[in-house]
Structure formats: C-alpha cells, structure tokens
Design a protein around this motif. Structure first.
Motif, PDB file in Angstrom:
ATOM      1  N   LEU A  21       0.812  -1.217   0.000  1.00  0.00           N
ATOM      2  CA  LEU A  21       0.000   0.000   0.000  1.00  0.00           C
ATOM      3  C   LEU A  21       0.841   1.261   0.000  1.00  0.00           C
ATOM      4  O   LEU A  21       1.812   1.380   0.750  1.00  0.00           O
ATOM      5  CB  LEU A  21      -0.908   0.036   1.237  1.00  0.00           C
ATOM      6  N   HIS A  22       0.431   2.208  -0.796  1.00  0.00           N
ATOM      7  CA  HIS A  22       0.965   3.561  -0.721  1.00  0.00           C
ATOM      8  C   HIS A  22      -0.012   4.388   0.103  1.00  0.00           C
ATOM      9  O   HIS A  22      -1.189   4.519  -0.259  1.00  0.00           O
ATOM     10  CB  HIS A  22       1.128   4.154  -2.123  1.00  0.00           C
ATOM     11  N   LEU A  23       0.457   4.924   1.215  1.00  0.00           N
ATOM     12  CA  LEU A  23      -0.381   5.707   2.115  1.00  0.00           C
ATOM     13  C   LEU A  23      -0.017   7.182   2.024  1.00  0.00           C
ATOM     14  O   LEU A  23       1.144   7.528   1.813  1.00  0.00           O
ATOM     15  CB  LEU A  23      -0.206   5.226   3.558  1.00  0.00           C
ATOM     16  N   ARG A  24      -0.990   8.039   2.227  1.00  0.00           N
ATOM     17  CA  ARG A  24      -0.730   9.475   2.077  1.00  0.00           C
ATOM     18  C   ARG A  24       0.052  10.042   3.255  1.00  0.00           C
ATOM     19  O   ARG A  24       0.609  11.129   3.157  1.00  0.00           O
ATOM     20  CB  ARG A  24      -2.036  10.235   1.890  1.00  0.00           C
ATOM     21  N   ASN A  25       0.093   9.332   4.365  1.00  0.00           N
ATOM     22  CA  ASN A  25       0.926   9.720   5.497  1.00  0.00           C
ATOM     23  C   ASN A  25       1.114   8.505   6.406  1.00  0.00           C
ATOM     24  O   ASN A  25       0.768   7.384   6.022  1.00  0.00           O
ATOM     25  CB  ASN A  25       0.327  10.920   6.250  1.00  0.00           C
ATOM     26  N   ARG A  26       1.648   8.698   7.593  1.00  0.00           N
ATOM     27  CA  ARG A  26       1.953   7.583   8.490  1.00  0.00           C
ATOM     28  C   ARG A  26       0.958   7.452   9.652  1.00  0.00           C
ATOM     29  O   ARG A  26       1.238   6.764  10.630  1.00  0.00           O
ATOM     30  CB  ARG A  26       3.383   7.754   9.048  1.00  0.00           C
ATOM     31  N   LEU A  27      -0.197   8.068   9.539  1.00  0.00           N
ATOM     32  CA  LEU A  27      -1.180   8.047  10.610  1.00  0.00           C
ATOM     33  C   LEU A  27      -2.324   7.094  10.283  1.00  0.00           C
ATOM     34  O   LEU A  27      -2.908   7.159   9.194  1.00  0.00           O
ATOM     35  CB  LEU A  27      -1.742   9.452  10.850  1.00  0.00           C
ATOM     36  N   ILE A  28      -2.645   6.226  11.240  1.00  0.00           N
ATOM     37  CA  ILE A  28      -3.681   5.219  11.059  1.00  0.00           C
ATOM     38  C   ILE A  28      -4.710   5.364  12.184  1.00  0.00           C
ATOM     39  O   ILE A  28      -4.344   5.467  13.355  1.00  0.00           O
ATOM     40  CB  ILE A  28      -3.080   3.802  11.078  1.00  0.00           C
ATOM     41  N   LYS A  29      -5.975   5.403  11.817  1.00  0.00           N
ATOM     42  CA  LYS A  29      -7.034   5.347  12.831  1.00  0.00           C
ATOM     43  C   LYS A  29      -7.064   3.929  13.382  1.00  0.00           C
ATOM     44  O   LYS A  29      -7.302   2.976  12.656  1.00  0.00           O
ATOM     45  CB  LYS A  29      -8.383   5.691  12.193  1.00  0.00           C
ATOM     46  N   SER A  30      -6.781   3.779  14.671  1.00  0.00           N
ATOM     47  CA  SER A  30      -6.748   2.444  15.267  1.00  0.00           C
ATOM     48  C   SER A  30      -8.165   1.884  15.383  1.00  0.00           C
ATOM     49  O   SER A  30      -9.157   2.610  15.305  1.00  0.00           O
ATOM     50  CB  SER A  30      -6.084   2.498  16.643  1.00  0.00           C
TER      51      SER A  30
END
Length: 420
Positions: A21-30
């Motif tokens: 996956l290419h993600l737009r940033n490093r933040l994930i909603k847990s």
C-alpha cells in the motif's frame, strides 16, 4: 517522548508504504469498536463515522471488531463478516476511499470476551475458563474446531478484500481468542497448542498464514499483538499467575516475522477479560461502566470496579517502554499505539524507529486532529483521557465531551465519572 529528532527522521505527514500500500501519510485510525451496527450489519452511521475520520486526515481508518463468525462477537449487535454484509462493507470502503484514505478491517474472534447469552452460542477458549459477559464457561476448542477457526478467518478475509478493504489487521491482543492461546495463564492445554511458547503461538501463526494464503500480496496484513496482558509484573517469569509478557511477545513477534506473511506488527497491551485499563491508561470511569449494564453485570462491576478497572496514570506515549523492546526484536515495520496525540509525540516516535502511528481516543474527540496538526504543529489534542468513551461502546461509541459541549471537566471524579 523526549527523543531528539535525528536527521532523516520521517515526516509523519509524508507519503509512506505499508506492504503493497501507498499511504498518504503515516497516521492510522486504530480499531476502536464503533457500536454502530445494531443489526450486525453496516449502517449509514458507521459509514459516516469512518468518512469523518478519513476527511480528518488519517491515511487509513480501521473498522473495528469485524468478527469472523457469529459466536466470535462480543454481543449479537456486533458485525460479523458474511455474504449478507458485503454490500454494506463495499459502501463503507467506497466512502473511505472517496476521501483519499485507505480502509482496514480488524479480523478477530472474541473468545471468552464474547457474550454467549446475547450471541446464543457458546463462547470459545483454549481451555475451559470463565466467560463473564455471558455468565458462562468457555467451550475448549478441539483440533477440529481449530481447523474450522482457521477456515473462518480465511472466509472473513476473502469477504473483506472482495468488499474493498486494502488491509487486514489480525487481532492477537486483549485476551480475545488468539491472545488467550498465547497466555500461560489462560491456556491450560497439553496438546500441540498449549504448554511451551512455540505451542501457544501456533494458532496465531497458523491464522496469519491462512489469511495471507487466502488474500495473497495485494493487501497489507498485520497482527495486533499483546506485549503484556496487565497480569502480574512486566518482568515476571512464566507461571500460573502471570499472563503473556513482553519477553514472550518479542519471541512471538520474531516467529511471526520468520514466517514471512506479515507486513507489520501493532503492539498493544491489556486484557478485556482481566485488566482493560492497562490498554487505555488515564481515568477509570467505574460508575459509567457499571451504568452501561443491567442486572448482575451492573452490580458485579459496582462491587469489583476498583479491582477490575484499575487506574494507570496517563502520559504521552505510555506504551513506548514496552514497544521499544518489540522494536528492537524485529525488523518488521511497527505501528505504535498509545498516547500519540501531538506533533512532538509523532516526531519522537518516528525518531525512535517506529514506522506508523495509530490514534484512537483523540480522534473520537476530534476526527480532524491530524489535519489541524499538519497545518499547525503546535496544535494540542482536546482529549483529556477521561475514558468516558469506553462505556459508550455498548450503545454507540462516542466522546461524551464532544457530544455535550456543556460538559465541564471540573465536574469529573476519578471513581464516579461526571457528577450530576
């Protein structure tokens, strides 16, 4: 969280790659249970919840507690992945994607945390142990049951991916079923799935391998792995009165890494069965928890609240001391959870070698917090870690402070919650 920012430390808001996956940033909603599936199916309310988080700036939103089977739910209102759920799941992932974020599904089986009375099905466990939500004992899985469990994980994974999910989180924490197998306190088996750590880790490894075999390399797969159940001392040796420990967690993480099927590990802690507050830290809202139930459970929580709902002082990055041990043990990307609420904490964690950052309660209070932190690094979270969101999972998960702007923190009492 005072690590100096080294040259080359990743920007939390720069694009990143997690597995395929290419993600737009490093933040994930847990994964934080939403309580918005009254008929065990996706609702517009659930879609709106995750859409709002996606608009708020995270790279990926995780849909919590997608049970793999009907008896694997904490109660009958929780969603379980079956063909009838696919249409709603597709609408959900489409809504998240439309806002530029990725969608992850947390696959799990509640085990002894399941409410057998509500589900009208036996709660399951590695051994015969109490399942307090249904006032019952668990059914100890035999080898055929375990084979069926692996198949159920595969079926759920296929439904999730076919419904548009980009990533799958396998729940190996909080003394849900897989976590119970890992625990030397709760797993009393004497076969190939009990006793030694290798044996206790067998189910976790087999489930991760089964899921990867089903979905291939097109999606990201990670495990949410307990580092410490909150039972006994962190450094205590294995024994009858000690739950899963960080030393064993590091060894299991190494085993999972050696299997080559995971793209990351998300370390967590605490036990929904034995010590839930160890995961959250902050105030233990004992009265609010008791008031969320009726009958014997309410009176039981009123009586045992100080023992079951312990107080752990909140501090930023409170899981970091344990997570650093796991970071040192494996080379897999690590998703850090626990008290990540501001830019300083993000930068410090990434400087420590963590790869992604998971946010939970702070996003319940302010879904747009990532977007505002990116615009202004001095932004402070409004979450006060009162944990009054926790009892709302039994109705509709929300932040009471956000829902009622008139609520004042000066009326808050550690044991009683908000005073009338």
């Amino acid at each position: 969280m005072n690590t100096p920012i080294r040259s080359g430390t990743p920007d939390p808001f720069a694009p990143a790659r997690l597995g395929p996956l290419h993600l737009r940033n490093r933040l994930i909603k847990s994964a934080t249970f939403e309580g918005r599936t009254p008929d065990a199916l996706v609702t517009d309310d659930l879609i709106d919840f995750h859409r709002e988080v996606a608009v708020g700036g995270v790279a990926m939103s995780t849909v919590a507690y997608c049970a793999i089977s009907p008896e694997g739910r904490t109660d009958r209102h929780q969603m379980w992945l079956r063909p009838e759920a696919a249409g709603g799941l597709t609408r959900l992932t489409d809504a998240i994607h439309d806002e530029g974020a990725r969608a992850a599904a947390q696959l799990g089986h509640a085990g002894p945390v399941a409410n057998s009375a509500s589900n009208r099905a036996k709660a399951l466990g590695p051994s015969r142990i109490p399942a307090p939500m249904g006032m019952s004992m668990t059914h100890a899985l035999d080898v055929d049951d375990i084979a069926g469990l692996r198949a159920a994980f595969r079926r759920a994974a296929r439904i999730a991916v076919d419904s548009g999910f980009d990533a799958l989180e396998i729940h190996c924490g909080h003394n849900y079923l897989i976590s119970c197998f890992l625990s030397p306190l709760l797993n009393r088996r004497r076969d190939a799935y009990g006793g030694s750590l290798i044996n206790r880790a067998r189910l976790a490894r087999e489930v991760c391998e089964s899921v990867r075999a089903e979905v291939g390399d097109s999606v990201a797969v990670w495990a949410k792995l307990n580092m410490f159940d909150g039972v006994g001392a962190v450094g205590a040796p294995p024994g009858r009165y000690r739950g899963f420990n960080v030393d064993e967690a590091c060894a299991v993480a190494q085993l999972l890494e050696s299997d080559g099927v995971l793209d990351a590990i998300e370390p967590t802690a605490g036990s929904s069965l034995l010590n839930p507050m160890y995961l959250f830290h902050g105030t233990a809202p004992r009265r609010a928890f008791a008031d969320a139930f009726t009958g014997p459970m309410r009176w039981g929580l009123k009586a045992a609240g100080p023992v079951f709902l312990k107080h752990y002082a909140y501090r930023p990055g409170y899981l970091l001391p344990l997570a650093r041990r796991l970071r040192e043990a494996v080379d897999l990307p690590i998703i850090l959870l626990g008290g990540i609420t501001d830019r300083a904490g993000m930068d410090s964690a990434l400087a420590d070698g963590f790869d992604f950052l998971a946010m939970g309660r702070a996003l319940l209070r302010e879904p747009d917090l990532p977007q505002r932190i990116r615009a202004d690094p001095s932004t402070a979270s409004a979450c006060i870690h009162c944990n009054l969101c926790m009892p709302t999972i039994y109705t509709r998960t929300t932040c009471p402070l956000r829902e009622d702007a008139s609520t004042s923190t000066d009326r808050y009492d550690i044991d009683r919650g908000f005073r009338e």
